[in-house]
Each structure stands twice: as structure tokens, then as C-alpha cells.
Design an enzyme around this catalytic site. Structure first.
Site, PDB file in Angstrom:
ATOM      1  CG  ASP A 142      -2.438   0.581   1.033  1.00 13.50           C
ATOM      2  OD1 ASP A 142      -2.434   1.842   0.749  1.00 13.50           O
ATOM      3  OD2 ASP A 142      -3.147   0.108   1.141  1.00 13.50           O
ATOM      4  CG  HIS A 207      -5.113   3.767   0.245  1.00 13.89           C
ATOM      5  ND1 HIS A 207      -4.688   2.596   0.107  1.00 13.89           N
ATOM      6  CD2 HIS A 207      -6.426   3.984  -0.355  1.00 13.89           C
ATOM      7  CE1 HIS A 207      -5.583   1.903  -0.576  1.00 13.89           C
ATOM      8  NE2 HIS A 207      -6.573   2.770  -1.033  1.00 13.89           N
ATOM      9  CB  SER A 534      -9.085   0.740  -1.003  1.00 15.08           C
ATOM     10  OG  SER A 534      -8.538   0.767  -2.185  1.00 15.08           O
TER      11      SER A 534
END
Ligand SMILES: *[C@@H]1O[C@H](CO)[C@@H](O)[C@H](O)[C@H]1NC(C)=O
Ligand SMILES: *[C@@H]1O[C@H](CO)[C@@H](O)[C@H](O)[C@H]1NC(C)=O
Ligand SMILES: *[C@@H]1O[C@H](CO)[C@@H](O)[C@H](O)[C@H]1NC(C)=O
Ligand SMILES: *[C@@H]1O[C@H](CO)[C@@H](O)[C@H](O)[C@H]1NC(C)=O
Ligand SMILES: *[C@@H]1O[C@H](CO)[C@@H](O)[C@H](O)[C@H]1NC(C)=O
Ligand SMILES: *[C@@H]1O[C@H](CO)[C@@H](O)[C@H](O)[C@H]1NC(C)=O
Ligand SMILES: *[C@@H]1O[C@H](CO)[C@@H](O)[C@H](O)[C@H]1NC(C)=O
Length: 746
Positions: A142, A207, A534
Site C-alpha cells: 500500500d 490509505h 480498498s
């Protein structure tokens, strides 16, 4: 520059005398990075992988020195391959080499962007095996991680499991790991991608911090974003460890960095991998995620991936390789709504995450047309408040209604000194976005129209946008943004496989990014609310880790089967629920006791690849077997050729008759002796036979085979999807497989 003006012979003559650096310099600009994938690592340890890469490159480029500077990186911890800057004809030459499976240009892929665990039946009190859980390491590919967040507090955690071979690479804004986040590395083989980012595992976007904490964060009470979404934030396996592989940078996630992440994560000893990244579907061995996940699967590591955010359109699903767990996003029973009160006494409810409390007053209300800059030279449309189309003094201090647009109106209105914005959208909206000034999204044709009519009806329209509150809604549904099947890479394998919560998820966030991601924002928080598939993938890998804590010896396919056959069927607002959600929403507690599993071992995947028409020499390289011949593999049988936990037939044309056979084999993982009977719900217009329809197991781990025969006339003209199910039932279990027949339009 100079070389462009010289005729070729002169150039050659010129360069004959100049330093080799200059040759390389001019050539290097035209060269593009390609990935040369070579399958399994060679068996003999004496074999020098890097030397071999260098020899191959020299042969393709025809110059030893140039070959050396062209090579970017050698993979070699978990699989074989390298990245180099090549000209197209050199790439082609390498493709023809006998040790090469595939050669493909490096591309950039994109990120797919607390009460969710309670909602799927996994309460705080759920039975756990915390001691085993604490030996599980979840690898996440990520944007990096922000360790200094309550979700990664390692209080009470012992040292990392002994077998852990990973490292903590420190650097800018990243000083240490701990006993929760036990590893962190970054990969920046693609040099342009480093530019504005911290060259370290620090999370510049938030994220990766969000996905990691969803998978395995510790429980943190009273977490919220400015009071919004208040509850306990926790991961699926709070006792497990996290290892971060930063492969995404502000510009995206390069294929070569993702492969490097997989190469190291597998070798470091992670037990599961979550990847919330994707791009257009590609053939398996031109796709870094499919390649990485294949080598992970071979070593007993399940990879889960996000299905993509391109729904509700059909055939948009990504990450479709059968050894991947492909995860769609479902909703939870909560929505974040933002109320607008108008000067005419009416209230309108929109969706957004608006953390701002208004002053006790009404604000002047206008729209893009009234606030347009008559002499402006903006390219967009003032009705949408596009950049450069509005006049500052007509916006200042006001709330502006904007119809449609590019989705960054909140930022545009903020920069013009506006007090807020209401954005009318044509498409269905079901998730809430963070906004940088008071703002909300409403449906253009109904509420938006009423607001616009009110603005037109008076000279002094006013409004106020309230702070967001949460509302209970019926759930679960598949989120409209979640990508849908069917897929075309291997048409008779249904994707996505299942769904997990992915809408409006509260989880940890990085202090290096603002909550909207805009640098013009000044709100830095350690919790944030995000939506996307996600967010769904880490929920699924958390559930998989939970199942693994009860069954440490299960294969990736067995864990995946357990999650799929115990999932809860889901609805969508359109007619394509199962193309959106596959088997349904995960039920982690149920998946611990599935009764039967559909296992798939490496030889079955090999037989499947043979059936799909992959080159036998290449398949041999994947598994490290010289002179492999598909004829020697046990031939894959039936329409799909794989022991998959769903049954999917994709017809090739509208008038094709239905005739398909699916071979299946189930393993008893229940309680020793057991008798299962098949309960069939046939799709409309299709006859389904299960042969045999009773399975008598005399012991644990026994395997029994059966087949499913689908027959029927061509599907009715107006029907595109017909679904049913097979449920193997004994007194304690219900092992459900979805049946889905899909017909194309023509
Ligand atoms: C990140 O590092 C920079 C440079 O050392 C520093 O100024 C900044 O405060 C750090 N950011 C955070 C959130 O700690
Ligand atoms: C409109 O919403 C505000 C804020 O939630 C509330 O105080 C008010 O009572 C509502 N008015 C009507 C007419 O529903
Ligand atoms: C209107 O647009 C013109 C041309 O782009 C620009 O020079 C001017 O500053 C704008 N006026 C206002 C009030 O924003
Ligand atoms: C409001 O007025 C503007 C400008 O005249 C016009 O473009 C818009 O269509 C009107 N809105 C409605 C809902 O009638
Ligand atoms: C769903 O299917 C029904 C019956 O086949 C049909 O009437 C309806 O229009 C469909 N809805 C959508 C959104 O396609
Ligand atoms: C597989 O690829 C190799 C190398 O490109 C080629 O020599 C071989 O003929 C191919 N095999 C088959 C069965 O197509
Ligand atoms: C189905 O479509 C075919 C080809 O377009 C047409 O000939 C046929 O009449 C249609 N059948 C029905 C029942 O509408």
C-alpha cells in the site's frame, strides 16, 4: 538534442569516438522499463540469478555496459525475473528467450479508496485464539503506514514471531516499527514516482494506514472523525502483526514496485497479503498482482485484492486470477448525512462528511450561473462552478449551488472565499466524501432542482449547511461504486468472489495527509472515514486471518472456500446482485466451521492453466519443472476446469443453448462421519443435476467428488443473468455455492 540534426552515418561516426556514457545517455531516454518475468526460482543454489539476468540482457541489447546500466532491479527472493530499460525490439527478443515467461511494459496502477466488524457478526466478544492470532503476520502492499496511531499501539505484544525475516527500514518521517507493526519497507524502483513523497515507509496519503488498521489494528474505543462515526475502531485480527510494503506513491503504484513488494513479503514470512490496488485486467503473467499472488499461493499465503471502483457498470471487475480472493464493497447499516436548511424553511438531506459546525446564522445562497464571471476565460461551465468560471466577489461569504462538475467544487469555492457548496449529482450517490469546506452532495433531479428553483425565486436566498450526523439505513447492499463481473480473462470463473464492508469506513489515518487529501486543507487526524473496495479487501483478509487462527494448516483455497460458502447473499438496487457481490457478504464467525471446503492445490491450478491454453514451457517455469508437458498433468475436466466454490457459465452468444458440466471435490472438515444432501435451487430456465446428490463421509479430511450438470434452452431475450444455488446440508452445516449463468447482449 544535437544528435537529432545529424544524419545517421555521421552520428555513428561521432559516437564511435565519444565516451560510452554518451551512447547510453541518448539511448536511455528512449528506453522504457519492462518487466521480464521468469517464473519460479532456480533450484540449484549455486546458480547466480543476477549473472543470468545480466547475460540475458547483454544478449538482447548487444552491449555489456549498456546492459549493466539498463538493468533496474533483479527479483530473486520468491520468484525469478528482473526489470530493465529496453527498446521495444529488445523486449521482443527477450520474450523469445527460453527462460522467460513474459515481458511486459511497466505501468502504473491506482489505489482503489467502526462498526463494520460488529455488523458482519463479529462482535467484540467473538471467540478468539489470541495466542495463535499473535503469530499471524498480515502483509499489506500500500502507501506506507503511520505507526504513531492508537490502532498500532503495541502494549502487551511480545516480540515478533521467531520465523519473521522482515525488517524495519527507517527514513524520513519514519523512525521505528514496534511489536504491532513488525516490518516496514518501501520500493521506489520507478524514480519519477518519488518526487513529492517521503522516501521511507511513512504514509504520505493515509490509505495504507487505513487498510492496515482495518485488517489488524488493535481495538480503540471512542474513535471518530470530529465526533462523526464514533465507536470502537478495530481490525479483524487485533492480536495479529502487520508488515507494510510501501509500493504506492503520489503518482500511483508501479508494476515493478508491486512485484518487488511481493518478492520480499513472501520471503519475509507474512501469512496473508492484502492489496487494495488495481488497473485494467491483463493476462495473468503480464499482471504483477496475479504473478505475485501466484507465488504467494504456492507458499501457502492467501492474497486478497479489491475488485475496483468502476461500478455499477458490468464487466469492470479487476484482479480476477482464480488464486486471488477478489473483494467487492458492501454497505454497513449506517450512512453519513448532511442536512441543509434553506431560508424558505425547508430542509434537504445530502451525503458528505462535513466536520464543520456552522455559526448560528443563515448564509447567502447563490448558484454557479448567478456567480459566473462574464468575462472569464475558464474552460469549464459556470453552472458546474468549474475552475476559473466564477467571480470571486459573487462567491465570497456565500453558499453556492453547483450542478455536476469534476468533483472538486468544494476546493474551488473555498479558494474563492465561499462559505460552502451544495453539489447536485446525476448519478446515484451512496457514499459520503470528506469536504474541505461545508458541503453536501444531493440528487440533481429532485432535491437539487428544488434548491435551484428556490434560488431563482428570490433575490435573497439563504441557507446553512449543518455538521454531518449518522443515520441508520437498511443494509447490507453492494455499494454502487463496487466493480461488477463478469470477467473475460477466464470467463467461467465468477468474480468478484465475495463482498466485505467498504463504504464509509472509519479507520486509522496518517498525520502526513489531510483528511481530504487536499494540501489546502489543514485537518490532520489519526482517524478518517473512507470508502472503496480498498476498504473491503482488508476486511476480507482480516476475516481470512481469523479463520486461519483456527485452522493454521488450511490452504489459501480452503480458507477462501470457507469464506465464500458461508457468506450471506447480498442485494443490489439493480438486477445484477451476484455479478456485484459474488457469494455474498463475509461472515467470519461462520467461516470457522464451514463443514466442507472446495480445496485447490497447485497441480489443479497447473491443470487449469493447461486447459486455458497457456504454453506448457511457461507453466513449467512457473512451478520450476523442466520439460513440463500438459499431457502429463492430470487434465482439468469440465466447463471451468477448477474446483471453484461457485459455479459460473458465461454463454458466448444470446441464442446459445445451456449445456455445461462442472466437476467438484469437497473435503470434510466438520466432525468425522457426516452425510450431506444437495439442496438445489435452479436458476430460472435451467435444469440442474447434482450427481451424486448425497455424499457420505466416513472420516475427517476425506474427499468426495460430484458433478453439476446444467442444461436448458437459450435464455429468454430479456434475461442476462440467471442465478441459483447448490447447498450441501447436514444437520449442522449449509455449504452454499452460487450458480450463475450469464448471457451477453448479442
Ligand atoms: C515530517 O518530517 C518533517 C521534516 O523533518 C517535519 O518537519 C515534520 O514535522 C514531520 N511531520 C510529522 C507529522 O511529524
Ligand atoms: C431542519 O434541520 C435542522 C438541523 O438538523 C433542525 O434543527 C430543524 O428542526 C429542521 N427543520 C425542519 C422543518 O425539519
Ligand atoms: C474574471 O475573469 C478574468 C479573466 O480570467 C479575470 O481577469 C478576472 O479577475 C475575473 N474576475 C473576478 C472578479 O474574479
Ligand atoms: C435557475 O436559473 C438559471 C439561470 O437563469 C437557469 O439556468 C436554471 O435552469 C434555473 N433553474 C431551474 C431549476 O429552473
Ligand atoms: C430488473 O428485472 C425486472 C424483471 O426482469 C425488470 O422489470 C426491471 O426493469 C429490471 N431492473 C433493472 C434496474 O434493470
Ligand atoms: C511455448 O513457448 C516456447 C518459447 O516461446 C516455444 O518454443 C514453444 O514452441 C511453445 N510451446 C507451445 C506448446 O506452444
Ligand atoms: C427474441 O429475439 C429474437 C431475435 O432478436 C427475435 O427473433 C424473437 O422474436 C425474440 N423473442 C421474443 C419472445 O421476444
Amino acid at each position: 538534442m544535437m544528435s537529432q540534426n545529424l544524419p545517421l552515418p555521421l552520428l555513428l561516426l561521432f559516437c564511435f569516438f565519444c565516451s560510452p556514457i554518451l551512447i547510453q545517455g541518448s539511448n536511455q531516454d528512449e528506453r522504457k522499463p519492462y518487466i521480464v518475468y521468469m517464473g519460479e526460482l532456480p533450484e540449484t543454489r549455486s546458480y547466480a540469478v543476477e549473472d543470468h539476468h545480466h547475460n540475458l540482457l547483454t544478449a538482447a541489447i548487444g552491449n555489456k555496459k549498456l546492459a549493466r546500466v539498463s538493468k533496474i532491479h533483479s527479483y530473486g527472493k520468491s520468484f525469478n525475473g528482473f526489470v530493465a530499460r529496453l527498446l521495444p525490439h529488445e523486449a521482443k527478443k527477450l520474450q523469445e528467450e527460453e527462460n522467460v515467461v513474459s515481458v511486459f511494459p511497466n505501468t502504473r496502477q491506482k489505489l482503489h479508496t467502526t462498526r463494520s466488524w460488529d455488523f458482519i457478526g463479529m462482535t467484540k466478544k467473538v471467540k478468539r485464539r489470541s495466542n495463535i492470532e499473535s503469530h499471524i503476520i498480515v502483509g499489506v502492499l500500500d502507501t506506507g503506514i503511520w505507526v504513531d496511531c492508537p490502532s498500532f499501539n503495541d502494549k502487551g505484544y511480545g516480540p515478533p514471531p521467531r520465523r519473521w525475516k522482515g525488517k524495519c527500514v527507517t527514513g524520513a518521517n519514519f523512525t521505528a516499527c514496534n511489536n504491532k507493526v513488525i516490518g516496514a519497507k518501501y520500493f521506489n524502483l520507478d524514480p519519477v514516482s518519488q518526487m513529492p513523497d517521503n522516501i521511507s515507509p511513512a504514509d504520505d496519503q493515509g490509505h495504507g494506514t487505513h487498510t492496515s488498521s482495518t485488517a489488524a489494528g488493535v481495538a480503540v474505543e471512542d474513535a471518530s472523525l470530529y465526533g462523526i462515526g464514533k465507536g470502537t475502531a478495530r481490525g479483524g485480527v487485533p492480536s495479529a502483526r502487520i508488515a507494510m510494503y510501501k509500493v504506492c506513491w503520489t503518482v500511483g503504484c508501479s508494476d515493478m514496485d508491486m512485484l518487488a513488494g511481493f518478492d520480499e513479503a513472501i520471503a519475509d514470512g507474512v501469512n496473508l497479503i492484502s492489496v487494495s490496488i488495481g488497473g485494467p485486467s491483463r493476462e495473468f503473467f503480464n499482471d504483477p498482482i496475479a504473478i505475485g499472488a501466484f507465488h504467494a499461493m504456492k507458499r501457502g499465503i492467501l492474497t486478497s485484492c479489491s475488485a475496483g471502483n468502476d461500478g455499477p457498470h458490468l464487466s469492470t471487475v479487476e484482479n480476477v486470477a482464480p488464486w486471488i480472493l477478489t473483494v467487492a464493497a458492501s454497505t454497513v447499516d449506517r450512512q453519513f448525512t448532511t442536512v441543509v436548511s434553506l431560508g424558505n424553511g425547508k430542509n434537504t438531506t445530502g451525503l458528505s462528511i462535513n466536520t464543520f459546525c456552522p455559526e448560528q446564522k443563515m448564509y447567502p445562497l447563490t448558484n454557479g450561473v448567478l456567480a459566473a464571471n462574464g468575462t472569464g476565460d475558464g474552460y469549464g461551465n459556470p453552472i458546474s462552478c468549474d475552475y476559473g468560471t466564477l467571480q470571486k466577489d459573487k462567491v465570497q461569504g456565500k453558499i453556492v449551488y453547483c450542478l455536476g462538475g469534476m468533483g472538486n467544487q468544494d476546493l474551488i469555492i473555498k479558494e474563492l472565499g465561499g462559505a460552502g457548496t451544495i453539489i447536485g449529482l446525476d448519478n446515484r450517490i451512496d457514499d459520503s466524501y470528506n469536504v474541505v469546506i461545508p458541503a453536501t452532495f444531493v440528487e440533481a433531479n429532485t432535491d437539487g432542482r428544488d434548491i435551484d428553483l428556490y434560488i431563482n425565486s428570490t433575490k435573497d436566498a439563504t441557507a446553512v449547511i449543518h455538521k454531518t450526523t449518522s443515520t441508520k439505513i437498511p443494509a447490507p447492499f453492494v455499494a454502487s461504486f463496487s466493480s461488477r463481473g463478469p470477467q473475460f480473462i477466464n470467463p467461467n470463473i465468477l468474480k468478484p468472489d465475495l463482498a466485505a464492508p467498504g463504504q464509509d469506513i472509519l479507520a486509522a489515518f496518517s498525520k502526513l495527509a489531510t483528511i481530504t487529501g487536499y494540501p489546502q486543507d489543514s485537518r490532520y487526524e489519526v482517524y478518517n472515514i473512507l470508502s472503496g473496495t480498498s476498504m473491503a479487501s482488508p476486511h476480507a483478509i482480516g476475516a481470512a486471518a481469523y479463520v486461519k487462527s483456527f485452522h493454521p494448516d488450511w490452504s489459501p483455497a480452503a480458507i477462501k472456500s470457507a469464506l465464500m460458502t458461508t457468506a450471506t447473499p447480498l442485494k443490489t438496487s439493480d438486477n445484477f446482485s451476484e455479478l456485484a457481490a459474488g457469494a455474498g457478504q463475509i461472515n467470519p464467525a461462520g467461516a470457522v466451521h464451514p463443514g466442507l471446503v472446495y480445496d485447490i492445490r497447485i497441480d489443479s491450478y497447473v491443470a487449469f492453466l493447461c486447459k486455458q491454453g497457456y504454453n506448457a514451457t511457461n507453466i513449467g517455469m512457473l512451478i520450476g519443472t523442466k520439460n513440463f508437458d500438459c499431457a502429463s498433468a492430470k487434465l482439468a475436466q469440465g466447463t471451468d476446469g477448477l474446483n471453484y466454490p461457485t459455479v459460473h457459465l458465461q454463454l458466448m452468444s444470446a441464442n446459445e443453448k445451456i449445456s455445461a458440466v462442472f466437476h467438484r471435490r469437497v473435503t470434510n472438515v466438520g466432525y468425522g462421519t457426516a452425510t450431506y444432501k444437495a439442496k438445489v435451487t435452479a436458476p430460472e430456465g435451467v435444469s440442474v443435476q447434482v450427481i451424486p446428490d448425497t455424499l457420505v463421509f466416513s472420516g475427517l479430511h476425506q474427499e468426495l467428488s460430484f458433478k453439476v450438470v446444467l442444461k436448458g434452452p437459450p435464455m429468454a431475450n430479456e434475461t442476462r443473468v440467471s442465478t441459483g444455488s447448490i447447498e450441501w446440508q447436514d444437520s449442522k452445516h449449509n455449504v452454499r455455492s452460487l450458480i450463475l449463468v450469464y448471457k451477453p447482449m448479442l
